[in-house]
Design an enzyme around this catalytic site. Structure first.
Site, mmCIF file in Angstrom:
data_model
loop_
_atom_site.group_PDB
_atom_site.id
_atom_site.type_symbol
_atom_site.label_atom_id
_atom_site.label_comp_id
_atom_site.label_asym_id
_atom_site.label_seq_id
_atom_site.Cartn_x
_atom_site.Cartn_y
_atom_site.Cartn_z
ATOM 1 C CG MET A 1 8.216 4.023 2.823
ATOM 2 S SD MET A 1 8.640 2.280 2.868
ATOM 3 C CE MET A 1 8.463 1.852 1.156
ATOM 4 C CB SER B 1 5.312 3.101 -8.423
ATOM 5 O OG SER B 1 6.138 2.330 -7.569
ATOM 6 C CB SER B 2 9.168 5.161 -5.001
ATOM 7 O OG SER B 2 8.440 6.187 -4.378
ATOM 8 N NE ARG B 3 9.314 -1.676 -4.294
ATOM 9 C CZ ARG B 3 8.616 -1.522 -3.157
ATOM 10 N NH1 ARG B 3 7.403 -1.031 -3.191
ATOM 11 N NH2 ARG B 3 9.142 -1.866 -2.001
ATOM 12 C CG HIS C 1 4.997 10.352 -2.601
ATOM 13 N ND1 HIS C 1 5.951 9.891 -3.488
ATOM 14 C CD2 HIS C 1 4.742 9.331 -1.755
ATOM 15 C CE1 HIS C 1 6.256 8.646 -3.185
ATOM 16 N NE2 HIS C 1 5.541 8.271 -2.149
ATOM 17 C CD GLN D 1 6.560 -0.451 4.615
ATOM 18 O OE1 GLN D 1 6.341 0.308 5.556
ATOM 19 N NE2 GLN D 1 5.995 -0.257 3.416
ATOM 20 C CD GLN E 1 0.291 1.480 2.664
ATOM 21 O OE1 GLN E 1 1.320 0.875 2.835
ATOM 22 N NE2 GLN E 1 0.278 2.701 2.159
HETATM 23 O O1 PAF Z 1 2.882 3.654 1.407
HETATM 24 C C1 PAF Z 1 4.022 3.775 1.880
HETATM 25 O O2 PAF Z 1 4.881 4.481 1.349
HETATM 26 C C2 PAF Z 1 4.390 3.030 3.156
HETATM 27 O O3 PAF Z 1 3.820 1.766 3.186
HETATM 28 C C3 PAF Z 1 4.040 3.814 4.434
HETATM 29 C C4 PAF Z 1 2.534 4.020 4.559
HETATM 30 C C5 PAF Z 1 4.744 5.154 4.417
HETATM 31 C C6 PAF Z 1 4.510 3.040 5.679
HETATM 32 O O4 PAF Z 1 5.897 2.841 5.680
#
Ligand code: PAF
Length: 279
Positions: free
Chosen positions: A30, A185-187, A37, A61, A153
């Site tokens: 995202m 985390s991005s957050r 990442h 989501q 996830q």
């Molecule tokens: O993990 C994430 O960043 C998101 O849940 C994903 C897998 C890109 C789906 O939008």
């Protein structure tokens, strides 16, 4: 590095590459990219001829009271980082491109989607499985890379791939942490300096569980109690769940064994963070 915004163009480019016999590795994101990442991108680079990264803040989501509109969007910086990692293709569609008016088909993995984050964030995994299915159809990767930080996830997506026979392999990469243990985390960008310090309680609680389990404690109830006690040392942080579960089904287990997943989610201020360890 090519940047695709239109599904049709991306789909035909990837179809051509597959036709030429090239293997494709996909890293779905995202955006708001960090070293976590980039570790996925490097794993994809090492294992594939062509590396594709999707950047899409997926509205389906996010719940109505969640952070969809304020989720960090740093597209230009993300592209610069990915270029440096030798990424070949970026797929960055708009919301209308992915969900044209009238779209009404969703992918739901029943059962496992209602546990852990799925229990606290109703509908969250329906959004994840729907968008990831679409990405798999558009890109057609041979391998898709996800982070272990999102353990629930991973369980949901593994089941989706099995149940729906997606012809690809899911590769899960280890959690990347700051030097003091905070999971990337991005957050984390939302945290003030004070909250950043408080957020370490997630890692401390998991560390306590690991220590006790290594010392022979098998009772999940006892391990959860010990983790809760660590959380009380940081009263401003509100634990959402502390769970000891089977990593595949996400069902509670009474006793821990090899491979048991210990997962936590907590609110630090208004920011919801997650972390986990596999024993
Ligand atoms: O993990 C994430 O960043 C998101 O849940 C994903 C897998 C890109 C789906 O939008």
């Amino acid at each position: 590095m090519l940047i695709f915004k239109a599904i049709a163009e991306a789909q035909s480019a990837f179809t051509r590459l597959r036709g030429e016999g090239r293997t494709i590795g996909l890293v779905p994101t995202m955006g708001a990219l960090h070293e976590g990442h980039l570790s996925l991108v490097r794993a994809a680079r090492a294992a594939s001829d062509v590396v594709a990264v999707s950047i899409f803040v997926n509205p389906t989501q996010f719940g109505p009271n969640e952070d969809f509109s304020k989720y960090p969007r740093t597209f230009d910086e993300d592209c610069a980082l990915l270029e440096r990692e030798g990424v070949d293709m970026i797929f960055a569609p708009t919301v209308d491109e992915m969900y044209p008016p009238g779209a009404s088909t969703f992918v739901v993995v029943e059962g496992v989607s209602d546990r852990l984050d799925g229990a606290s964030r109703r509908g969250h995994f329906r959004g994840v499985t729907t968008v990831v299915s679409k990405l798999f159809h558009i890109v057609g990767p041979h391998k898709a890379f996800f982070g272990q930080k999102d353990a629930a996830q991973v369980a949901v997506l593994r089941k989706m791939v099995r149940d729906l026979n997606f012809p690809l392999q899911i590769v899960v990469c280890p959690i990347v942490r700051e030097a003091d243990g905070l999971a990337l985390s991005s957050r984390n960008r939302y945290l003030s300096a004070e909250e950043r310090a408080q957020a370490l309680v997630l890692h401390r609680a998991l560390g306590k569980v690991e220590e006790l389990a290594a010392g022979g404690e098998r009772s999940s109830t006892k391990l959860i109690e010990a983790a809760r006690a660590v959380f009380t040392s940081e009263p401003s942080v509100r634990a959402d769940y502390i769970a000891v579960v089977d990593p595949e089904t996400l069902e509670d287990v009474p006793e821990v064994g090899n491979g048991t997943l210990v997962a936590v989610a907590a609110f630090v201020g208004t920011t919801r963070l997650i972390d986990n360890v596999v024993l």
